[in-house]
Motif scaffolding. Structure first.
Motif, PDB file in Angstrom:
ATOM      1  N   LYS A  59     -32.879  79.813  98.997  1.00 32.09           N
ATOM      2  CA  LYS A  59     -32.422  78.417  99.015  1.00 32.09           C
ATOM      3  C   LYS A  59     -32.122  77.863  97.623  1.00 32.09           C
ATOM      4  O   LYS A  59     -31.527  76.785  97.509  1.00 32.09           O
ATOM      5  N   TYR A  60     -32.535  78.570  96.571  1.00 24.52           N
ATOM      6  CA  TYR A  60     -32.391  78.024  95.220  1.00 24.52           C
ATOM      7  C   TYR A  60     -31.749  79.042  94.289  1.00 24.52           C
ATOM      8  O   TYR A  60     -31.854  80.255  94.505  1.00 24.52           O
ATOM      9  N   ASN A  61     -31.098  78.530  93.251  1.00 23.24           N
ATOM     10  CA  ASN A  61     -30.569  79.397  92.205  1.00 23.24           C
ATOM     11  C   ASN A  61     -31.718  79.851  91.314  1.00 23.24           C
ATOM     12  O   ASN A  61     -32.498  79.029  90.827  1.00 23.24           O
ATOM     13  N   CYS A  62     -31.824  81.157  91.119  1.00 28.34           N
ATOM     14  CA  CYS A  62     -32.930  81.726  90.349  1.00 28.34           C
ATOM     15  C   CYS A  62     -32.403  82.438  89.106  1.00 28.34           C
ATOM     16  O   CYS A  62     -31.430  83.191  89.175  1.00 28.34           O
ATOM     17  N   VAL A 112     -35.092  77.811  89.654  1.00 26.53           N
ATOM     18  CA  VAL A 112     -36.318  78.615  89.543  1.00 26.53           C
ATOM     19  C   VAL A 112     -36.080  79.670  88.468  1.00 26.53           C
ATOM     20  O   VAL A 112     -35.053  80.339  88.475  1.00 26.53           O
ATOM     21  N   ILE A 113     -37.053  79.809  87.555  1.00 25.35           N
ATOM     22  CA  ILE A 113     -36.891  80.741  86.440  1.00 25.35           C
ATOM     23  C   ILE A 113     -38.110  81.641  86.353  1.00 25.35           C
ATOM     24  O   ILE A 113     -39.254  81.159  86.346  1.00 25.35           O
ATOM     25  N   ILE A 114     -37.874  82.946  86.289  1.00 27.51           N
ATOM     26  CA  ILE A 114     -38.939  83.938  86.158  1.00 27.51           C
ATOM     27  C   ILE A 114     -38.837  84.540  84.762  1.00 27.51           C
ATOM     28  O   ILE A 114     -37.775  85.034  84.377  1.00 27.51           O
ATOM     29  N   ILE A 115     -39.939  84.503  84.005  1.00 30.02           N
ATOM     30  CA  ILE A 115     -39.949  85.029  82.636  1.00 30.02           C
ATOM     31  C   ILE A 115     -40.925  86.200  82.561  1.00 30.02           C
ATOM     32  O   ILE A 115     -42.129  86.042  82.778  1.00 30.02           O
ATOM     33  N   ASP A 116     -40.406  87.373  82.248  1.00 37.05           N
ATOM     34  CA  ASP A 116     -41.208  88.602  82.172  1.00 37.05           C
ATOM     35  C   ASP A 116     -40.931  89.269  80.818  1.00 37.05           C
ATOM     36  O   ASP A 116     -39.987  90.020  80.676  1.00 37.05           O
TER      37      ASP A 116
END
Length: 236
Positions: A59-62, A112-116
């Motif tokens: 549902k969201y841009n990631c 939504v942002i994922i930082i690895d």
């Protein structure tokens, strides 16, 4: 209080297990929500991040800042094939991150942002902090930030930013990787008991066996059982 909002907006997560695990996460008009995910080597942190990303990208841009694994590597493509469905793939952006400006552009373009990982981001930008550079800098975003843990349990990059998060998650590594799970040490958006919420990374499901089991009858006595272990007392 007289001018407070009465209608709040929340992230809509279709995946019931991930939704039940994380709780009702607010989309804030001011500031953002940060989830920290911490664990040792081989505890499947990145795999959980892909499961999380797939659920939110329905549902969201990631935006995925994959600094540990290059987004054009075979390792990355293998996980994308395993965990991301077609709809998610159309809503995910995973550029190469070489500078703070690269990360800022990714954040502005996505919900939504994922930082690895946080440690790698600190190598790129000295003094980078979760509260200053993510949580209070942007409005209405949801961040998942992965923290590395050394063999003696210490955090790479320090623990301050880890505990600045609104939701603090840890991975538990077992001898059999199929039993590795994620649990919350803190969750401001969860109304259920955190002790009863363990998310199994291999199955992608909430564990059911960490809840209290019904007592089992043995002869004329009932032996209470919790988490598969007999307790030290009996009930006549």
């Amino acid at each position: 209080m007289a001018n407070r909002k009465t209608n709040f907006e929340y992230f809509n997560i279709d995946n019931k297990d991930i939704s039940d695990f994380l709780g009702q996460i607010e989309i804030k008009e001011k500031e953002s929500i940060v989830i920290s995910l911490t664990g040792g080597q081989g505890s499947m942190k990145t795999r959980f991040a892909f499961q999380f990303m797939n659920a939110l990208a329905q549902k969201y841009n990631c935006g995925h800042a994959s600094i540990e694994e290059h987004p054009e590597s075979k390792l990355y493509f293998d996980k994308a094939d395993q965990y991301l469905n077609e709809k998610a793939l159309n809503n995910i952006e995973a550029p190469e991150i070489k500078s703070l400006s690269d990360l800022e552009k990714l954040i502005k373009n996505n919900d939504v942002i994922i930082i690895d990982s946080y440690a790698k981001m600190q190598e790129i930008e000295k003094g980078f902090e979760v509260d200053k550079d993510l949580r209070k800098k942007y409005n209405g975003k949801l961040f998942l930030v992965i923290f590395q843990q050394t063999s003696d349990g210490k955090m790479r990059g320090g623990s301050k930013s880890q505990f600045d998060a609104d939701i603090v998650l840890f991975t538990e590594k077992k001898d059999d990787y199929k039993n590795n799970y994620v649990y919350a040490d803190k969750n401001r958006y969860q109304s259920k008991s955190l002790d009863s919420l363990h998310f199994n990374i291999f199955s992608g499901k909430l564990n059911k066996n960490n809840e209290a089991e019904p007592a089992k009858e043995t002869g004329t006595k009932v032996v209470p059982v919790l988490n598969g272990r007999k307790l030290s007392f009996t009930i006549n």
